[in-house]
Design a protein around this motif. Sequence first.
Motif, PDB file in Angstrom:
ATOM      1  N   THR A   7       0.817  -1.215   0.000  1.00 14.69           N
ATOM      2  CA  THR A   7       0.000   0.000   0.000  1.00 14.69           C
ATOM      3  C   THR A   7       0.850   1.264   0.000  1.00 14.69           C
ATOM      4  N   GLU A   8       1.892   1.280   0.810  1.00 18.02           N
ATOM      5  CA  GLU A   8       2.706   2.499   0.942  1.00 18.02           C
ATOM      6  C   GLU A   8       3.296   2.988  -0.383  1.00 18.02           C
ATOM      7  N   GLY A  13       0.968   7.072  -6.391  1.00 17.70           N
ATOM      8  CA  GLY A  13       0.577   7.006  -7.786  1.00 17.70           C
ATOM      9  C   GLY A  13      -0.874   6.633  -8.034  1.00 17.70           C
ATOM     10  N   HIS A  14      -1.509   6.024  -7.036  1.00 15.42           N
ATOM     11  CA  HIS A  14      -2.859   5.501  -7.243  1.00 15.42           C
ATOM     12  C   HIS A  14      -3.897   6.070  -6.278  1.00 15.42           C
ATOM     13  N   GLY A  15      -3.459   6.739  -5.236  1.00 17.79           N
ATOM     14  CA  GLY A  15      -4.386   7.184  -4.197  1.00 17.79           C
ATOM     15  C   GLY A  15      -4.605   6.076  -3.180  1.00 17.79           C
ATOM     16  N   LEU A  22      -5.514  -2.596  -4.604  1.00 17.87           N
ATOM     17  CA  LEU A  22      -4.452  -3.339  -5.286  1.00 17.87           C
ATOM     18  C   LEU A  22      -3.683  -4.224  -4.305  1.00 17.87           C
ATOM     19  N   ALA A  23      -3.388  -3.691  -3.125  1.00 16.92           N
ATOM     20  CA  ALA A  23      -2.673  -4.468  -2.110  1.00 16.92           C
ATOM     21  C   ALA A  23      -3.495  -5.676  -1.670  1.00 16.92           C
TER      22      ALA A  23
END
Length: 167
Positions: A7-8, A13-15, A22-23
């Motif tokens: 996540t970090e 780039g993705h918010g 995604l994570a």
Amino acid sequence: MLILRATEPLTPGHGTKTATTLALGLYTAYNIAATVASIPAGRPADRLGARGPLLVLTAGVAAFAASYGLFAVSSTAVAVLAIPFVLAGVGIGAVETAQHSAVAVLAPKDLCGSAFGLLATVQSLGNLAASAVAGILWTAFSPSAAFAYLRVWMLLALSGLALTARR
């Protein structure tokens, strides 16, 4: 830690929302890899006698060592992050299968229950200690330091397994 590790670097780039999604998708890949690896990991443990579980355990620990080495390097590419997630999944699928198989094969039959209890105790204490130290390293230094620490433990475990296999 794996979800946070993904996540970090993905957040800028993705918010936050998309990075978290995604994570979680990567963590799903981890669980799928663990599931897919578990049954095939049991086959050599069954077919190779007492050495089988040690070989499977060694392969699983090697997968973890590789995974943690890759997690120590930050990436913002989802495809690159997928590699250590899948390796960790394969590692846990092999290790959990082989640990129990090794206890069943190597423990004296009259102490098998106690041996499984000792395995559970060692796993619990090891998870607590590893999580605490890795959390401190993550907070005080960086996620890379935390995963480098975990990788060192996997490399030490590989050394111990190599010594055990020789006997």
